[in-house]
Motif scaffolding. Structure first.
Motif, PDB file in Angstrom:
ATOM      1  N   ALA A  40     -15.497   4.863  -9.800  1.00 12.48           N
ATOM      2  CA  ALA A  40     -15.163   5.563 -11.043  1.00 12.48           C
ATOM      3  C   ALA A  40     -13.946   6.457 -10.830  1.00 12.48           C
ATOM      4  O   ALA A  40     -13.775   7.068  -9.776  1.00 12.48           O
ATOM      5  CB  ALA A  40     -16.358   6.388 -11.513  1.00 12.48           C
ATOM      6  N   GLY A  41     -13.064   6.490 -11.853  1.00 11.19           N
ATOM      7  CA  GLY A  41     -11.857   7.283 -11.703  1.00 11.19           C
ATOM      8  C   GLY A  41     -11.085   7.407 -13.000  1.00 11.19           C
ATOM      9  O   GLY A  41     -11.667   7.357 -14.095  1.00 11.19           O
ATOM     10  N   ASN A  42      -9.765   7.549 -12.878  1.00 12.16           N
ATOM     11  CA  ASN A  42      -8.911   7.932 -14.009  1.00 12.16           C
ATOM     12  C   ASN A  42      -8.012   6.819 -14.536  1.00 12.16           C
ATOM     13  O   ASN A  42      -7.170   7.071 -15.378  1.00 12.16           O
ATOM     14  CB  ASN A  42      -8.030   9.119 -13.600  1.00 12.16           C
ATOM     15  N   ILE A  43      -8.163   5.590 -14.030  1.00 17.86           N
ATOM     16  CA  ILE A  43      -7.262   4.523 -14.438  1.00 17.86           C
ATOM     17  C   ILE A  43      -7.968   3.626 -15.445  1.00 17.86           C
ATOM     18  O   ILE A  43      -9.095   3.154 -15.202  1.00 17.86           O
ATOM     19  CB  ILE A  43      -6.811   3.678 -13.231  1.00 17.86           C
ATOM     20  N   THR A  44      -7.295   3.379 -16.566  1.00 23.53           N
ATOM     21  CA  THR A  44      -7.799   2.431 -17.549  1.00 23.53           C
ATOM     22  C   THR A  44      -6.661   1.499 -17.932  1.00 23.53           C
ATOM     23  O   THR A  44      -5.592   1.955 -18.363  1.00 23.53           O
ATOM     24  CB  THR A  44      -8.322   3.143 -18.803  1.00 23.53           C
ATOM     25  N   GLY A  45      -6.848   0.199 -17.747  1.00 22.80           N
ATOM     26  CA  GLY A  45      -5.824  -0.773 -18.092  1.00 22.80           C
ATOM     27  C   GLY A  45      -6.372  -2.168 -18.007  1.00 22.80           C
ATOM     28  O   GLY A  45      -7.224  -2.458 -17.160  1.00 22.80           O
ATOM     29  N   THR A  46      -5.852  -3.036 -18.884  1.00 19.93           N
ATOM     30  CA  THR A  46      -6.387  -4.397 -18.911  1.00 19.93           C
ATOM     31  C   THR A  46      -5.766  -5.290 -17.844  1.00 19.93           C
ATOM     32  O   THR A  46      -6.361  -6.295 -17.456  1.00 19.93           O
ATOM     33  CB  THR A  46      -6.153  -5.037 -20.286  1.00 19.93           C
ATOM     34  N   SER A  47      -4.563  -4.959 -17.377  1.00 20.98           N
ATOM     35  CA  SER A  47      -3.918  -5.779 -16.329  1.00 20.98           C
ATOM     36  C   SER A  47      -3.008  -4.871 -15.505  1.00 20.98           C
ATOM     37  O   SER A  47      -1.807  -4.781 -15.717  1.00 20.98           O
ATOM     38  CB  SER A  47      -3.109  -6.925 -16.956  1.00 20.98           C
ATOM     39  N   VAL A  48      -3.617  -4.172 -14.571  1.00 19.81           N
ATOM     40  CA  VAL A  48      -2.903  -3.171 -13.759  1.00 19.81           C
ATOM     41  C   VAL A  48      -2.462  -3.823 -12.451  1.00 19.81           C
ATOM     42  O   VAL A  48      -3.262  -4.473 -11.769  1.00 19.81           O
ATOM     43  CB  VAL A  48      -3.810  -1.959 -13.481  1.00 19.81           C
ATOM     44  N   THR A  49      -1.150  -3.655 -12.111  1.00 20.49           N
ATOM     45  CA  THR A  49      -0.625  -4.179 -10.844  1.00 20.49           C
ATOM     46  C   THR A  49       0.152  -3.077 -10.118  1.00 20.49           C
ATOM     47  O   THR A  49       0.539  -2.065 -10.705  1.00 20.49           O
ATOM     48  CB  THR A  49       0.297  -5.391 -11.061  1.00 20.49           C
ATOM     49  N   TRP A  50       0.385  -3.319  -8.848  1.00 20.26           N
ATOM     50  CA  TRP A  50       1.102  -2.349  -8.001  1.00 20.26           C
ATOM     51  C   TRP A  50       2.209  -3.051  -7.212  1.00 20.26           C
ATOM     52  O   TRP A  50       2.105  -4.245  -6.891  1.00 20.26           O
ATOM     53  CB  TRP A  50       0.145  -1.692  -6.993  1.00 20.26           C
ATOM     54  N   VAL A  51       3.263  -2.323  -6.924  1.00 21.69           N
ATOM     55  CA  VAL A  51       4.276  -2.732  -5.939  1.00 21.69           C
ATOM     56  C   VAL A  51       4.503  -1.543  -5.021  1.00 21.69           C
ATOM     57  O   VAL A  51       4.134  -0.400  -5.350  1.00 21.69           O
ATOM     58  CB  VAL A  51       5.618  -3.161  -6.589  1.00 21.69           C
ATOM     59  N   TYR A  52       5.126  -1.789  -3.895  1.00 19.58           N
ATOM     60  CA  TYR A  52       5.471  -0.668  -3.020  1.00 19.58           C
ATOM     61  C   TYR A  52       6.826  -0.933  -2.371  1.00 19.58           C
ATOM     62  O   TYR A  52       7.335  -2.057  -2.387  1.00 19.58           O
ATOM     63  CB  TYR A  52       4.387  -0.433  -1.970  1.00 19.58           C
ATOM     64  N   THR A  53       7.400   0.103  -1.834  1.00 21.86           N
ATOM     65  CA  THR A  53       8.719   0.023  -1.189  1.00 21.86           C
ATOM     66  C   THR A  53       8.642   0.640   0.197  1.00 21.86           C
ATOM     67  O   THR A  53       7.734   1.433   0.497  1.00 21.86           O
ATOM     68  CB  THR A  53       9.777   0.789  -2.009  1.00 21.86           C
ATOM     69  N   PHE A  54       9.611   0.279   1.019  1.00 23.81           N
ATOM     70  CA  PHE A  54       9.807   0.960   2.297  1.00 23.81           C
ATOM     71  C   PHE A  54      10.820   2.089   2.103  1.00 23.81           C
ATOM     72  O   PHE A  54      11.790   1.950   1.334  1.00 23.81           O
ATOM     73  CB  PHE A  54      10.314  -0.003   3.366  1.00 23.81           C
ATOM     74  N   VAL A  55      10.612   3.168   2.821  1.00 24.62           N
ATOM     75  CA  VAL A  55      11.448   4.359   2.659  1.00 24.62           C
ATOM     76  C   VAL A  55      11.946   4.830   4.013  1.00 24.62           C
ATOM     77  O   VAL A  55      11.170   4.910   4.983  1.00 24.62           O
ATOM     78  CB  VAL A  55      10.652   5.489   1.971  1.00 24.62           C
ATOM     79  N   ARG A  56      13.237   5.128   4.049  1.00 27.69           N
ATOM     80  CA  ARG A  56      13.818   5.824   5.205  1.00 27.69           C
ATOM     81  C   ARG A  56      14.007   7.277   4.781  1.00 27.69           C
ATOM     82  O   ARG A  56      14.873   7.585   3.952  1.00 27.69           O
ATOM     83  CB  ARG A  56      15.155   5.191   5.594  1.00 27.69           C
ATOM     84  N   LYS A  57      13.164   8.161   5.327  1.00 22.84           N
ATOM     85  CA  LYS A  57      13.268   9.579   4.983  1.00 22.84           C
ATOM     86  C   LYS A  57      13.932  10.309   6.137  1.00 22.84           C
ATOM     87  O   LYS A  57      13.457  10.292   7.270  1.00 22.84           O
ATOM     88  CB  LYS A  57      11.894  10.191   4.687  1.00 22.84           C
ATOM     89  N   PHE A  58      15.062  10.959   5.829  1.00 21.87           N
ATOM     90  CA  PHE A  58      15.794  11.712   6.844  1.00 21.87           C
ATOM     91  C   PHE A  58      15.141  13.075   7.059  1.00 21.87           C
ATOM     92  O   PHE A  58      14.279  13.504   6.280  1.00 21.87           O
ATOM     93  CB  PHE A  58      17.253  11.869   6.426  1.00 21.87           C
ATOM     94  N   SER A  59      15.566  13.758   8.091  1.00 20.69           N
ATOM     95  CA  SER A  59      14.923  15.019   8.467  1.00 20.69           C
ATOM     96  C   SER A  59      15.142  16.121   7.440  1.00 20.69           C
ATOM     97  O   SER A  59      14.405  17.111   7.432  1.00 20.69           O
ATOM     98  CB  SER A  59      15.436  15.479   9.832  1.00 20.69           C
ATOM     99  N   ASP A  60      16.134  15.974   6.558  1.00 18.41           N
ATOM    100  CA  ASP A  60      16.338  16.980   5.514  1.00 18.41           C
ATOM    101  C   ASP A  60      15.569  16.649   4.245  1.00 18.41           C
ATOM    102  O   ASP A  60      15.706  17.347   3.226  1.00 18.41           O
ATOM    103  CB  ASP A  60      17.831  17.132   5.198  1.00 18.41           C
ATOM    104  N   GLY A  61      14.746  15.585   4.270  1.00 15.86           N
ATOM    105  CA  GLY A  61      13.927  15.221   3.122  1.00 15.86           C
ATOM    106  C   GLY A  61      14.563  14.219   2.188  1.00 15.86           C
ATOM    107  O   GLY A  61      13.890  13.689   1.295  1.00 15.86           O
ATOM    108  N   THR A  62      15.861  13.943   2.326  1.00 11.49           N
ATOM    109  CA  THR A  62      16.492  12.928   1.480  1.00 11.49           C
ATOM    110  C   THR A  62      16.015  11.551   1.903  1.00 11.49           C
ATOM    111  O   THR A  62      15.643  11.323   3.063  1.00 11.49           O
ATOM    112  CB  THR A  62      18.022  13.005   1.582  1.00 11.49           C
ATOM    113  N   ILE A  63      16.010  10.636   0.949  1.00 12.45           N
ATOM    114  CA  ILE A  63      15.456   9.314   1.231  1.00 12.45           C
ATOM    115  C   ILE A  63      16.434   8.213   0.862  1.00 12.45           C
ATOM    116  O   ILE A  63      17.347   8.399   0.043  1.00 12.45           O
ATOM    117  CB  ILE A  63      14.125   9.080   0.477  1.00 12.45           C
ATOM    118  N   GLU A  64      16.240   7.069   1.480  1.00 10.24           N
ATOM    119  CA  GLU A  64      16.857   5.813   1.078  1.00 10.24           C
ATOM    120  C   GLU A  64      15.717   4.801   0.987  1.00 10.24           C
ATOM    121  O   GLU A  64      14.901   4.692   1.904  1.00 10.24           O
ATOM    122  CB  GLU A  64      17.934   5.383   2.072  1.00 10.24           C
ATOM    123  N   GLU A  65      15.697   4.058  -0.117  1.00  7.25           N
ATOM    124  CA  GLU A  65      14.517   3.277  -0.466  1.00  7.25           C
ATOM    125  C   GLU A  65      14.888   1.820  -0.687  1.00  7.25           C
ATOM    126  O   GLU A  65      15.966   1.499  -1.198  1.00  7.25           O
ATOM    127  CB  GLU A  65      13.897   3.868  -1.735  1.00  7.25           C
TER     128      GLU A  65
END
Length: 613
Positions: free
Chosen positions: A138-163
């Protein structure tokens, strides 16, 4: 008859030597003519040894100006597009693959064969496999056709990212007040090669993929229980692609775009995303590309035939057109960008483009014949410093394995002229940062005092030890047989030698020259033995020609009559002096060399004529 030269300009080899303007020269080597007086370049300073051996092709000042990156390859390095970046993100091509480093990644690397010692592959690959989603609880998601994608991230030491671009979509779930457990596989790549240390998850409920979370690379699975209203921004990286492994020639544009090329395709990055090159940002031209330059946000594509000019603001909407002129680039390393335009070596001289037109910048000075014969244009490498194009060429390699040749300075900023530089240098960089490092010129060359090891030097930086220039006048045709009697050189003399000491030095020079001339045979041998090759009942060494002390500012004046040297005189003051008498002639030339600044030279038939204003 009186000859007065009070403006000093460079060479124009395309002209006959008697048709040169009075201010133009047959020879202008190591002559700094910005003010139209005759001055030397200052000496080399701030030398620093480089670690790599071999023929250096690229240098780059880095890491808060504490480190010289240097390569034996032709490398193009571009600082990150964000001003004031404390990590000094540096993107470069020309080694093995397109790469990126930062000052902390660089400093953490182990010094060795790699320059810089540590870096990442520039592009970030998208995950190959889709995430796997399962209905969890049980939770907070309601949808008839929910999908996900994800990415790889290069996070530098100052917090900036390249994705990266996103993975394929997951399986769909029908959820009604539920949450989902989402597994994001890491795949088979070596993530450390790319600096990948995080993953980002996005969810689609029919309106697009929106941000869910950022997790460490090792985290899996992740339980998604984010309400629809709490989702973040829509994914921006859907069209991102890594650059091809063979992309080279990287340049940076002021609109935050970086550009490179592979074969005959130009690749433009997404704005302020030097790691990402969407398909819409790729432009193909119909000639093999040699290199890129830019004037502002406009791109000049130097090819093996016609140049192409690309103009635009949005990297997905640039327009590239072929220039009708044939200006093939014959040396990638010669390409240099500046506010004046992009300059490069072509078969007929130095081409220049302001991103609208293309012209031959050396047209007034050189024909194709002189350019090809005297300047080895296929070997040229250049950079723009202080509004002038500095370039060097090599013609041979000596017995020590050191490349020899020379250089040129093409002035397009003030009075257009061309001068030559005496020695070949292997690589150069003009720094353009603020403060103390604004517009300095640095060069890499072999240091003969250190077993020909590679060193970097600041050019034109040691005022206490200026280089010696050589400037030879045009051939002056006299109106008839005549004999000029006196000359005067007005210069900034500062000599510690007296007139008597100068006379004694001149006598020593003449004696040494006469001794050597009598000693040597025409084939360079003495009684069958090589000169300076070893002792023969004593020695067979020639005498060393005496030289002025390094702190002596003087001018060596040479006077030619009918193209024969008639006088060599070392000058330490602006006092008039007598020219050789007893021979009439109708052709006059003079040459000056030394470190003293010369303002005016006058040759006259009498002292009275010399004094006339």
């Amino acid at each position: 008859m009186k000859i007065v030269v009070n403006r000093f300009l460079g060479i124009a080899p395309k002209k006959a030597i008697h048709l040169l303007d009075p201010s133009q020269a047959q020879t202008a080597r190591n002559a700094k003519l910005w003010s139209e007086s005759l001055r030397p370049f200052d000496g080399l300073a701030n030398l620093e040894a480089l670690s790599k051996t071999g023929a250096i092709q690229t240098i780059f000042r880095y890491d808060a100006d504490t480190t010289w990156l240097h390569w034996t390859q032709d490398v193009n390095a571009v600082r990150g597009p964000i001003s004031g970046d404390g990590l000094e993100k540096l993107y470069y091509t020309g080694t093995d693959l397109p790469r990126v480093t930062t000052n902390d990644v660089h400093d953490a690397g182990t010094p060795g064969t790699s320059i810089p010692p540590a870096s990442y592959k520039l592009g970030i690959p998208a995950p190959v496999g889709p995430p796997v989603a399962t209905d969890n609880a049980a939770g907070n998601i309601t949808g008839t056709s929910v999908t996900w994608v994800y990415t790889f991230v290069r996070k530098f030491s100052d917090g900036t990212i390249e994705e990266s671009a996103p993975s394929p979509a997951s399986n769909a779930l029908n959820l009604a007040a539920r949450n989902a457990s989402v597994t994001m596989p890491n795949g088979a790549i070596t993530h450390a090669d790319f600096g990948i240390n995080y993953k980002r998850l996005y969810r689609d409920e029919g309106e697009g993929y929106f941000y869910v979370t950022e997790e460490l690379l090792a985290t899996s699975p992740y339980v998604d229980d984010i309400a629809t209203a709490s989702l973040g921004d829509e994914i921006e990286t859907a069209l991102y692609l890594p650059p091809p492994d063979g992309m080279v020639g990287l340049i940076g544009l002021p609109n935050g775009v970086t550009a490179g090329f592979y074969r005959n395709t130009v690749y433009l990055s997404a704005p302020y995303r030097p790691h990402a090159y969407p398909l819409l940002n790729q432009y193909t031209v119909n000639s093999p590309i040699v290199g890129l330059g830019n004037v502002g946000a406009s791109i000049v594509v130097c090819t093996e035939s016609h140049p192409f000019i690309g103009r635009g603001v949005d990297p997905a909407a640039y327009a590239f057109r072929r220039h009708p002129g044939l200006f093939p680039c014959i040396s990638k390393r010669s390409i240099a960008s500046s506010d004046l335009g992009v300059l490069w070596s072509c078969p007929s001289g130095i081409a220049i483009s302001d991103a609208s037109t293309v012209a031959l910048a050396t047209k007034s000075f050189l024909t194709r014949k002189e350019w090809t014969a005297d300047f080895a244009p296929t070997t040229l490498h250049g950079t723009v410093h202080d509004g002038r194009y500095y370039a060097w060429f090599t013609t041979a390699t000596n017995s020590d394995g050191v490349k020899t040749g020379g250089g040129i300075v093409l002035d397009m900023a003030e009075k257009a002229f061309l001068v030559t530089l005496g020695d070949y240098v292997y690589a150069a960089q003009a720094t353009t940062g603020g403060g103390a490092d604004a517009d300095e010129l640095w060069i890499a060359k072999k240091n003969s005092a250190a077993a020909n090891a590679n060193y970097v030097y600041q050019f034109d930086a040691d005022a206490a030890n200026p280089l010696s220039y050589t400037w030879k006048s045009k051939l002056h045709i006299m109106p008839g047989l005549d004999n000029l009697m006196v000359a005067q050189v007005r210069a900034e003399f500062d000599s510690e030698l007296s007139a008597a000491e100068i006379s004694a030095l001149e006598a020593s020079i003449a004696a040494a020259q006469a001794f050597n001339a009598a000693l040597t045979e025409t084939d360079g041998y003495i009684n069958g033995f090589e000169i300076n090759g070893g002792p023969i009942n004593g020695d067979n060494n020639t005498l060393e020609i005496p030289a002025l002390a390094p702190d002596t500012l003087s001018v060596t004046f040479r006077y030619y009559q009918d193209q024969t040297l008639r006088l060599t005189k070392i000058l330490i003051s602006s006092e008039p002096f007598v020219l050789p008498m007893g021979k009439m002639g109708d052709m006059v030339e003079f040459e000056m060399s030394g470190p003293a600044e010369v303002r005016e030279v006058t040759l006259a038939s009498s002292f009275e004529e010399l004094a006339e204003v």
